[in-house]
Scaffold this motif. Structure first.
Motif, PDB file in Angstrom:
ATOM      1  N   ALA A 282       0.827  -1.204   0.000  1.00  0.00           N
ATOM      2  CA  ALA A 282       0.000   0.000   0.000  1.00  0.00           C
ATOM      3  C   ALA A 282       0.863   1.256   0.000  1.00  0.00           C
ATOM      4  CB  ALA A 282      -0.935  -0.008   1.208  1.00  0.00           C
ATOM      5  N   THR A 285       2.386   1.714  -3.425  1.00  0.00           N
ATOM      6  CA  THR A 285       1.400   2.207  -4.386  1.00  0.00           C
ATOM      7  C   THR A 285       1.112   3.680  -4.159  1.00  0.00           C
ATOM      8  OG1 THR A 285       0.404   0.002  -4.443  1.00  0.00           O
ATOM      9  CG2 THR A 285      -0.898   1.809  -5.334  1.00  0.00           C
ATOM     10  N   ALA A 286       1.083   4.108  -2.888  1.00  0.00           N
ATOM     11  CA  ALA A 286       0.847   5.521  -2.599  1.00  0.00           C
ATOM     12  C   ALA A 286       1.988   6.374  -3.141  1.00  0.00           C
ATOM     13  CB  ALA A 286       0.707   5.718  -1.091  1.00  0.00           C
ATOM     14  N   THR A 336      -5.940   7.961 -12.950  1.00  0.00           N
ATOM     15  CA  THR A 336      -7.116   7.225 -12.487  1.00  0.00           C
ATOM     16  C   THR A 336      -6.748   5.788 -12.117  1.00  0.00           C
ATOM     17  OG1 THR A 336      -8.545   8.580 -13.871  1.00  0.00           O
ATOM     18  CG2 THR A 336      -9.436   6.480 -13.088  1.00  0.00           C
ATOM     19  N   GLU A 339      -4.843   5.759  -8.773  1.00  0.00           N
ATOM     20  CA  GLU A 339      -5.729   5.953  -7.626  1.00  0.00           C
ATOM     21  C   GLU A 339      -6.532   4.688  -7.329  1.00  0.00           C
ATOM     22  OE1 GLU A 339      -7.963   9.290  -8.862  1.00  0.00           O
ATOM     23  OE2 GLU A 339      -6.391  10.761  -8.405  1.00  0.00           O
ATOM     24  N   ALA A 340      -6.976   4.006  -8.381  1.00  0.00           N
ATOM     25  CA  ALA A 340      -7.719   2.757  -8.181  1.00  0.00           C
ATOM     26  C   ALA A 340      -6.818   1.686  -7.561  1.00  0.00           C
ATOM     27  CB  ALA A 340      -8.299   2.267  -9.504  1.00  0.00           C
ATOM     28  N   ARG A 341      -5.568   1.627  -7.986  1.00  0.00           N
ATOM     29  CA  ARG A 341      -4.637   0.656  -7.420  1.00  0.00           C
ATOM     30  C   ARG A 341      -4.374   0.951  -5.956  1.00  0.00           C
ATOM     31  NH1 ARG A 341      -2.231   1.091 -12.548  1.00  0.00           N
ATOM     32  NH2 ARG A 341      -0.787   2.694 -11.807  1.00  0.00           N
ATOM     33  N   TYR A 342      -4.310   2.242  -5.603  1.00  0.00           N
ATOM     34  CA  TYR A 342      -4.082   2.594  -4.203  1.00  0.00           C
ATOM     35  C   TYR A 342      -5.271   2.178  -3.337  1.00  0.00           C
ATOM     36  CZ  TYR A 342      -3.162   5.349  -0.030  1.00  0.00           C
ATOM     37  OH  TYR A 342      -2.956   5.739   1.264  1.00  0.00           O
ATOM     38  N   ARG A 343      -6.493   2.455  -3.822  1.00  0.00           N
ATOM     39  CA  ARG A 343      -7.662   2.016  -3.056  1.00  0.00           C
ATOM     40  C   ARG A 343      -7.682   0.494  -2.940  1.00  0.00           C
ATOM     41  NH1 ARG A 343     -10.153   5.808  -6.433  1.00  0.00           N
ATOM     42  NH2 ARG A 343     -11.071   4.120  -7.647  1.00  0.00           N
ATOM     43  N   GLN A 344      -7.301  -0.170  -3.997  1.00  0.00           N
ATOM     44  CA  GLN A 344      -7.251  -1.632  -3.968  1.00  0.00           C
ATOM     45  C   GLN A 344      -6.241  -2.113  -2.931  1.00  0.00           C
ATOM     46  OE1 GLN A 344      -5.260  -3.603  -7.255  1.00  0.00           O
ATOM     47  NE2 GLN A 344      -6.858  -5.158  -7.356  1.00  0.00           N
ATOM     48  N   LEU A 346      -5.283  -0.526  -0.208  1.00  0.00           N
ATOM     49  CA  LEU A 346      -5.830  -0.286   1.119  1.00  0.00           C
ATOM     50  C   LEU A 346      -6.849  -1.358   1.498  1.00  0.00           C
ATOM     51  CD1 LEU A 346      -6.335   3.597   1.150  1.00  0.00           C
ATOM     52  CD2 LEU A 346      -4.500   2.269   2.210  1.00  0.00           C
ATOM     53  N   HIS A 347      -7.730  -1.690   0.567  1.00  0.00           N
ATOM     54  CA  HIS A 347      -8.738  -2.717   0.848  1.00  0.00           C
ATOM     55  C   HIS A 347      -8.081  -4.082   1.042  1.00  0.00           C
ATOM     56  CE1 HIS A 347     -11.858   0.019  -1.313  1.00  0.00           C
ATOM     57  NE2 HIS A 347     -11.788   0.272  -0.021  1.00  0.00           N
TER      58      HIS A 347
END
Length: 467
Positions: A282, A285-286, A336, A339-344, A346-347
């Protein structure tokens, strides 16, 4: 750029090797989980020193901790993982160095004329983005270190489980041999008494059947012991030294008190390798998201100097700048996606933490159940069986029972010992699985490597796509 500034940039861009292939962090993570450090067979490792330690460990019956150490210092599959780490460091050093300048030479002759073109081109964007790119390469190398640590912990735990199986199988074979002696004695006695007419033929047939069944069980127990030993040999990485491997006669006694569940879940969140790897992914990715935002508008930026020389004409000199304009892709797709990879990421971290706490609770429940069962066998049933045997012997000496009853009791006592051994084996295997749950690696070493690749694959991939 002044000469001093250029020299400083060149020196800063000369990434160097760590000297130990990145094994310091792998050793630290492995020791935190297993209490022991692995050893990579690098160019500076003395094979004689490794073999001397192997011979020292094999000079006496091998304990569980010694089995783990043996696997960590010489198991070939694990050493191959460490070789991958050394290769990854070489790739990190290569990626962490400044891009080389490009020199172009051209020559054109004809009609008495000679034209020579010379140019020197520098990837200016590569130089400007070098710190960020170096950080990405560093994170990729760290990911491989995580994978090596997971493989080391998984191999150590696999060696411990293989050791438990091998010792238990060897001990079971010994118990089966004792039971075979009882069956042989009972069969011979029944045959003699049947000839004398003291017991019916049915009793003799039953004793003979029991003798045959016991012989078959003994053959299976011997095969199980050999197979368990070979599994241990593979887990330890033994080859020519396999014949020197000796094992204790018994599994260790149960601990006086079982482990406590208190703070186990929090310890899993703080120490489990899979949780730490998910956090690492994470964070990578950030950082990659920030790099993508900084470079998405300019895709190619190169600067250089060139000169042109023709025979009989003055040399022409100038500069060249190439810029790729974002006419069709303004970088929104990469932003985009990042950002989607970062949310992924985190989840995925939250999911790994959730599963970690649940797995620790499940493993502890199995551990505690196995401990309680083994305690019942060792502290209640076996002493009770011994008291029954003592009472039966007193009755036999007082001629209150016959030899058949005494042999029946001997069979029951041997079977009870086998059941106690099975419970003891189940406990130590549950203990190893609990250690695996606390470390955050699967019980099998092969699955541990797959886990590391799954958790860490996304961060390096996204980082590579960022520039």
């Amino acid at each position: 750029m002044s000469l001093s500034a250029l020299s400083l940039a060149v020196l800063a861009g000369c990434a160097s090797f760590s000297g130990n292939g990145g094994m310091d962090d792998v050793s630290r993570l492995t020791q935190a989980s297993l209490g022991q450090r692995p050893q990579a067979h690098g160019a500076d490792t003395s094979p004689e020193a490794v073999q001397a330690r192997v011979r020292e460990l094999l000079a006496r019956p091998l304990g569980a901790d010694q089995a783990v150490e043996l696997a960590l210092i010489q198991q070939p599959g694990l050493q191959a993982r460490f070789d991958e780490l050394a290769q990854a460091e070489a790739e990190r050093v290569s990626a962490g160095r400044l891009p080389n300048p490009a020199i172009s030479l051209g020559r054109l002759a004809g009609g008495g004329l000679l034209e020579v073109d010379r140019s020197l081109t520098i990837d200016l964007l590569g130089w400007l983005a070098w710190p960020a790119r170096d950080g990405v390469a560093e994170r990729q190398w760290r990911s491989v270190q995580w994978q090596a640590a997971v493989a080391a912990v998984g191999q150590g735990l696999a060696a411990r489980q293989a050791w438990v199986d091998a010792v238990a199988a060897q001990q079971q074979w010994v118990l089966q041999q004792r039971l075979q002696a009882v069956a042989d004695t009972a069969a011979e006695l029944a045959q003699a008494m049947a000839k004398a007419g003291n017991v019916p033929a049915l009793t003799q047939l039953r004793e003979q059947a029991f003798q045959t069944e016991t012989r078959l069980q003994g053959a299976q127990a011997r095969q199980d012991a050999l197979a368990a030993r070979e599994r241990l040999v593979r887990a330890l990485g033994l080859d020519a030294d396999a014949a020197r491997l000796s094992l204790p006669e018994h599994l260790p006694a149960l601990p006086d008190q079982p482990r406590s569940l208190s703070e186990a879940e929090q310890a899993a969140i703080d120490q489990r390798l899979d949780v730490q790897m998910a956090r690492h992914a994470a964070e990578a990715t950030a950082q990659d998201l920030g790099l993508t935002r900084a470079t998405s508008w300019v895709n190619v930026l190169e600067a250089g100097v060139q000169d042109k020389h023709a025979r009989g004409e003055p040399t022409q000199r100038g500069a060249e700048l190439t810029l790729e304009l974002p006419l069709f892709d303004f970088g929104s797709t990469r932003r985009t996606g990042a950002e989607a990879r970062y949310r992924q990421a985190l989840h995925r971290t939250a999911q790994v933490a959730l599963e970690a706490r649940s797995e620790v609770r499940e493993a502890y429940a199995a551990y505690r159940s196995a401990y309680d069962a083994a305690q019942v066998h060792s502290r209640e049933l076996l002493p009770l069986r011994q008291k029954i045997s003592d009472e039966m012997l007193l009755r036999y000496n007082g001629m209150l029972i016959g030899v058949n009853e005494l042999l029946d009791d001997a069979r029951s006592r041997a079977m009870a010992a086998g059941q106690a051994l099975a419970a003891q084996r189940a406990f130590w295997l549950a203990d190893a699985r609990l250690q695996a749950a606390l470390a955050g690696v699967p019980a099998r070493a092969t699955d541990a490597a797959d886990l590391a690749a799954t958790l860490l694959n996304d961060a390096p991939a996204s980082a590579a796509a960022g520039h």
